[in-house]
Write an enzyme that holds these catalytic residues in place. Structure first.
Site, mmCIF file in Angstrom:
data_model
loop_
_atom_site.group_PDB
_atom_site.id
_atom_site.type_symbol
_atom_site.label_atom_id
_atom_site.label_comp_id
_atom_site.label_asym_id
_atom_site.label_seq_id
_atom_site.Cartn_x
_atom_site.Cartn_y
_atom_site.Cartn_z
ATOM 1 C CE LYS A 134 1.003 10.801 -8.106
ATOM 2 N NZ LYS A 134 -0.140 10.172 -8.691
ATOM 3 C CE LYS A 161 -4.004 -1.742 2.356
ATOM 4 N NZ LYS A 161 -4.876 -1.680 3.543
ATOM 5 C CD GLU A 162 1.993 4.072 -4.656
ATOM 6 O OE1 GLU A 162 3.141 3.909 -5.054
ATOM 7 O OE2 GLU A 162 1.241 4.511 -5.759
#
Length: 158
Positions: free
Chosen positions: A83, A70-71
Site C-alpha cells: 500500500k 492530507k494523504e
C-alpha cells in the site's frame, strides 16, 4: 533531490493477518487510538480504505516536522501486499517537497511470520534541500512496533 528511508520489522503472524491490519483503514484507526504522543488526530476525509481514500493526519504537539497533512491511498496491491500513500495537501508540500510517499509492504517469511517493511520516498526542490533532514523513519518505527504488539495480542483472532 531524491531520498529514501526504510525500516523493517519481523512480525510473528502470517502475512495475511498482518495485511488485514495494514491493507486498509485499520492501521489508521489503531494509530489514532493508541499513539496520542505521535498523532493528535487521524481523520477519514474521503473513501472506504480503498484506492483514492484520503486521510488527514494531525501530529501531536512537539513532533518534529509539519503539524499535519492530507494523504491519499495511491496504490493498493492485495496480491503483493503493498500500500502506498502520498501527501496531497499541506505538510511536506509546504516545505518544498514535490513528493512524499509512504509505502507499507508485508512480506511473507513463513507460515507464522512475516516482515513489515515501511519506506518513505521523497523529492525536495534544491532550494529546500535542507528540509530533507525533517524526513524521519522514526514515526514508522513506532507504528510498526504498535502493530507488532497489537497483532501478537490478537493473534489468530481473525
Amino acid at each position: 533531490m531524491f531520498g529514501e528511508v526504510e525500516h523493517e520489522l519481523e512480525l510473528h503472524v502470517p502475512a495475511r493477518e498482518a495485511w488485514d491490519l495494514f491493507g486498509g483503514l485499520e492501521i489508521g484507526k489503531l494509530v489514532g487510538r493508541e499513539l496520542p504522543e505521535l498523532f493528535q488526530k487521524v481523520e477519514l476525509i474521503e473513501g472506504d480504505g480503498g484506492l483514492g481514500t484520503v486521510l488527514k493526519l494531525t501530529f501531536a504537539q512537539g513532533v518534529p516536522g509539519p503539524s499535519g497533512y492530507k494523504e491519499k491511498f495511491t496504490k493498493i496491491d492485495n496480491e503483493k501486499r503493498i500500500k502506498e500513500t502520498e501527501v496531497v495537501e499541506g505538510g511536506y508540500l509546504e516545505l518544498g517537497f514535490t513528493l512524499f510517499r509512504v509505502r507499507f509492504e508485508v512480506i511473507e517469511k513463513g507460515e507464522e511470520s512475516s516482515i513489515f517493511k515501511s519506506t518513505i520516498e521523497y523529492e525536495v526542490k534544491e532550494e529546500n534541500a535542507s528540509n530533507a533532514s525533517l524526513v524521519s523513519v522514526q514515526p514508522l518505527v513506532t507504528i510498526a512496533q504498535l502493530a507488532k504488539n497489537y497483532l501478537n495480542k490478537n493473534k489468530h483472532a481473525n
